[in-house]
Design a protein around this motif. Structure first.
Motif, PDB file in Angstrom:
ATOM      1  N   ARG A  55      44.835  -5.600  44.713  1.00 23.38           N
ATOM      2  CA  ARG A  55      45.476  -5.013  45.633  1.00 23.38           C
ATOM      3  C   ARG A  55      46.335  -3.620  45.109  1.00 23.38           C
ATOM      4  O   ARG A  55      46.125  -2.674  45.664  1.00 23.38           O
ATOM      5  N   VAL A  56      46.791  -3.815  43.890  1.00 26.04           N
ATOM      6  CA  VAL A  56      47.370  -2.881  43.284  1.00 26.04           C
ATOM      7  C   VAL A  56      46.347  -1.756  42.926  1.00 26.04           C
ATOM      8  O   VAL A  56      46.608  -0.317  42.931  1.00 26.04           O
ATOM      9  N   ASP A  57      45.260  -1.974  42.301  1.00 29.10           N
ATOM     10  CA  ASP A  57      44.191  -1.329  42.030  1.00 29.10           C
ATOM     11  C   ASP A  57      43.701  -0.496  43.379  1.00 29.10           C
ATOM     12  O   ASP A  57      43.615   0.768  43.005  1.00 29.10           O
ATOM     13  N   LEU A  58      43.557  -1.103  44.262  1.00 32.39           N
ATOM     14  CA  LEU A  58      43.118  -0.211  45.526  1.00 32.39           C
ATOM     15  C   LEU A  58      44.373   0.549  46.049  1.00 32.39           C
ATOM     16  O   LEU A  58      44.102   1.718  46.490  1.00 32.39           O
ATOM     17  N   ARG A  59      45.412   0.161  46.014  1.00 35.32           N
ATOM     18  CA  ARG A  59      46.680   0.636  46.622  1.00 35.32           C
ATOM     19  C   ARG A  59      46.980   2.226  45.456  1.00 35.32           C
ATOM     20  O   ARG A  59      47.216   3.200  46.094  1.00 35.32           O
ATOM     21  N   ALA A 115      60.843  -2.161  30.100  1.00 36.30           N
ATOM     22  CA  ALA A 115      60.594  -1.673  31.438  1.00 36.30           C
ATOM     23  C   ALA A 115      61.354  -0.365  31.723  1.00 36.30           C
ATOM     24  O   ALA A 115      62.116  -0.421  32.460  1.00 36.30           O
ATOM     25  N   THR A 116      60.961   0.892  31.134  1.00 38.51           N
ATOM     26  CA  THR A 116      61.682   1.806  31.515  1.00 38.51           C
ATOM     27  C   THR A 116      60.618   2.911  31.917  1.00 38.51           C
ATOM     28  O   THR A 116      59.237   2.827  31.739  1.00 38.51           O
ATOM     29  N   GLU A 117      60.915   3.972  32.687  1.00 38.25           N
ATOM     30  CA  GLU A 117      60.293   5.151  33.153  1.00 38.25           C
ATOM     31  C   GLU A 117      59.610   5.685  32.024  1.00 38.25           C
ATOM     32  O   GLU A 117      58.244   6.306  32.260  1.00 38.25           O
ATOM     33  N   ALA A 118      60.077   5.828  31.087  1.00 39.78           N
ATOM     34  CA  ALA A 118      59.877   6.747  30.092  1.00 39.78           C
ATOM     35  C   ALA A 118      58.533   5.943  29.102  1.00 39.78           C
ATOM     36  O   ALA A 118      57.688   6.734  28.610  1.00 39.78           O
ATOM     37  N   ASN A 119      58.495   4.932  29.329  1.00 34.58           N
ATOM     38  CA  ASN A 119      57.332   4.026  28.848  1.00 34.58           C
ATOM     39  C   ASN A 119      56.292   3.757  29.698  1.00 34.58           C
ATOM     40  O   ASN A 119      55.305   3.364  29.503  1.00 34.58           O
ATOM     41  N   GLY A 120      56.488   4.173  31.006  1.00 34.30           N
ATOM     42  CA  GLY A 120      55.473   4.333  32.092  1.00 34.30           C
ATOM     43  C   GLY A 120      55.333   3.123  32.843  1.00 34.30           C
ATOM     44  O   GLY A 120      54.512   2.470  33.706  1.00 34.30           O
ATOM     45  N   VAL A 121      56.611   2.356  32.654  1.00 31.38           N
ATOM     46  CA  VAL A 121      56.536   0.784  33.128  1.00 31.38           C
ATOM     47  C   VAL A 121      57.928   0.824  34.096  1.00 31.38           C
ATOM     48  O   VAL A 121      58.979   1.647  34.056  1.00 31.38           O
ATOM     49  N   VAL A 122      57.404   0.480  35.552  1.00 28.47           N
ATOM     50  CA  VAL A 122      58.560   0.460  36.629  1.00 28.47           C
ATOM     51  C   VAL A 122      58.734  -1.066  36.851  1.00 28.47           C
ATOM     52  O   VAL A 122      57.787  -1.712  37.275  1.00 28.47           O
ATOM     53  N   GLY A 145      44.020   3.385  40.690  1.00 24.41           N
ATOM     54  CA  GLY A 145      43.636   3.421  39.231  1.00 24.41           C
ATOM     55  C   GLY A 145      44.681   4.175  38.418  1.00 24.41           C
ATOM     56  O   GLY A 145      44.813   3.964  37.263  1.00 24.41           O
ATOM     57  N   ARG A 146      45.842   4.653  39.241  1.00 20.47           N
ATOM     58  CA  ARG A 146      47.026   4.865  38.250  1.00 20.47           C
ATOM     59  C   ARG A 146      48.092   3.994  37.919  1.00 20.47           C
ATOM     60  O   ARG A 146      48.671   4.172  36.902  1.00 20.47           O
ATOM     61  N   VAL A 147      47.787   2.633  38.413  1.00 21.37           N
ATOM     62  CA  VAL A 147      48.354   1.649  37.467  1.00 21.37           C
ATOM     63  C   VAL A 147      47.517   0.701  36.877  1.00 21.37           C
ATOM     64  O   VAL A 147      46.593   0.289  37.545  1.00 21.37           O
ATOM     65  N   THR A 148      47.723   0.608  35.624  1.00 23.48           N
ATOM     66  CA  THR A 148      46.796  -0.114  34.656  1.00 23.48           C
ATOM     67  C   THR A 148      47.097  -1.581  34.253  1.00 23.48           C
ATOM     68  O   THR A 148      46.207  -2.180  34.213  1.00 23.48           O
ATOM     69  N   LEU A 191      55.029  -2.736  36.850  1.00 21.37           N
ATOM     70  CA  LEU A 191      53.867  -2.065  36.895  1.00 21.37           C
ATOM     71  C   LEU A 191      53.831  -0.981  35.784  1.00 21.37           C
ATOM     72  O   LEU A 191      54.710  -0.253  35.387  1.00 21.37           O
ATOM     73  N   GLN A 192      52.713  -1.048  35.060  1.00 22.33           N
ATOM     74  CA  GLN A 192      52.399  -0.174  34.011  1.00 22.33           C
ATOM     75  C   GLN A 192      51.579   0.866  34.354  1.00 22.33           C
ATOM     76  O   GLN A 192      50.607   0.932  34.823  1.00 22.33           O
ATOM     77  N   PHE A 193      52.063   2.369  34.514  1.00 18.69           N
ATOM     78  CA  PHE A 193      51.374   3.571  34.996  1.00 18.69           C
ATOM     79  C   PHE A 193      50.688   4.058  33.844  1.00 18.69           C
ATOM     80  O   PHE A 193      51.192   4.103  32.763  1.00 18.69           O
ATOM     81  N   LYS A 194      49.645   4.577  34.371  1.00 20.93           N
ATOM     82  CA  LYS A 194      49.049   5.632  33.341  1.00 20.93           C
ATOM     83  C   LYS A 194      49.493   6.937  33.539  1.00 20.93           C
ATOM     84  O   LYS A 194      49.407   7.581  34.662  1.00 20.93           O
ATOM     85  N   GLY A 195      50.374   7.400  32.600  1.00 25.07           N
ATOM     86  CA  GLY A 195      50.865   8.817  32.777  1.00 25.07           C
ATOM     87  C   GLY A 195      52.446   8.432  33.271  1.00 25.07           C
ATOM     88  O   GLY A 195      53.044   7.402  32.901  1.00 25.07           O
ATOM     89  N   ILE A 196      52.839   9.501  34.105  1.00 23.61           N
ATOM     90  CA  ILE A 196      53.992   9.413  34.509  1.00 23.61           C
ATOM     91  C   ILE A 196      54.216   8.376  35.791  1.00 23.61           C
ATOM     92  O   ILE A 196      53.397   8.510  36.716  1.00 23.61           O
ATOM     93  N   PRO A 197      55.305   7.568  35.679  1.00 30.86           N
ATOM     94  CA  PRO A 197      55.348   6.687  36.894  1.00 30.86           C
ATOM     95  C   PRO A 197      55.687   7.238  38.350  1.00 30.86           C
ATOM     96  O   PRO A 197      56.508   8.317  38.394  1.00 30.86           O
TER      97      PRO A 197
END
Length: 163
Positions: free
Chosen positions: A143-147, A67-74, A150-153, A97-103
């Motif tokens: 709820r995460v998808d709506l908020r 869970a690091t920001e370099a992996n896209g996980v916050v 689509g940036r959180v996968t 949360l796993q982000f698509k791209g930069i968190p």
């Protein structure tokens, strides 16, 4: 006649116990033999290498964090709140949360607050059992998808405790 039957009966019991003891010894020996063949003892060098651990070692050295920001996980802060009904029950939830791209840390904080607010509206009956947990996961993912638009996968549940 009864004496002969009782003598045969006691002889039969002794023979059964003896046969059972012999079979147990044979099975134990066979298990030991198979265990030695499948898993030989470790080499002495490996045992000595493990024994030489630094006195200030914590065990976390050299282990990469997932869970690091370099992996896209916050990793979000743990959420602890009471349920809607019964209000004396508490729930603790840790989510990543796993982000698509930069968190986006600001978005992650908004999602954290949204999940905390949602958990306050849930009753214990809604989240009981595996099906209830799956419904909770689906609701939080929605709820995460709506908020996040689509940036959180992916929403990864780290811990979930009801007390």
């Amino acid at each position: 006649m009864e004496e002969i039957d009782s003598a045969q009966s006691s002889k039969s019991k002794v023979m059964t116990i003896a046969a059972l003891a012999v079979l147990t010894v044979i099975a134990g020996g066979g298990g030991w033999l198979v265990g030695r063949l499948l898993a030989p003892p470790p080499a002495a060098e490996k045992i000595e290498a493990v024994a030489e651990v630094a006195p200030n070692a914590t065990g976390a050295e050299g282990v990469p964090k997932i869970a690091t920001e370099a992996n896209g996980v916050v990793q979000l802060e743990p959420i602890t709140t009471n349920l809607a009904y019964p209000s004396e029950n508490w729930v603790r939830l840790e989510v990543a949360l796993q982000f698509k791209g930069i968190p986006d840390v600001a978005l992650a904080e908004q999602i954290h607050q949204d999940i905390a607010a949602y958990l306050k509206t849930v009753s214990l009956q809604q989240i009981q059992g595996p099906r209830g947990f799956q419904y909770l996961r689906d609701d939080i993912q929605e709820r995460v998808d709506l908020r996040s638009d689509g940036r959180v996968t992916n929403v990864m549940f780290r811990t979930f405790v009801i007390q």
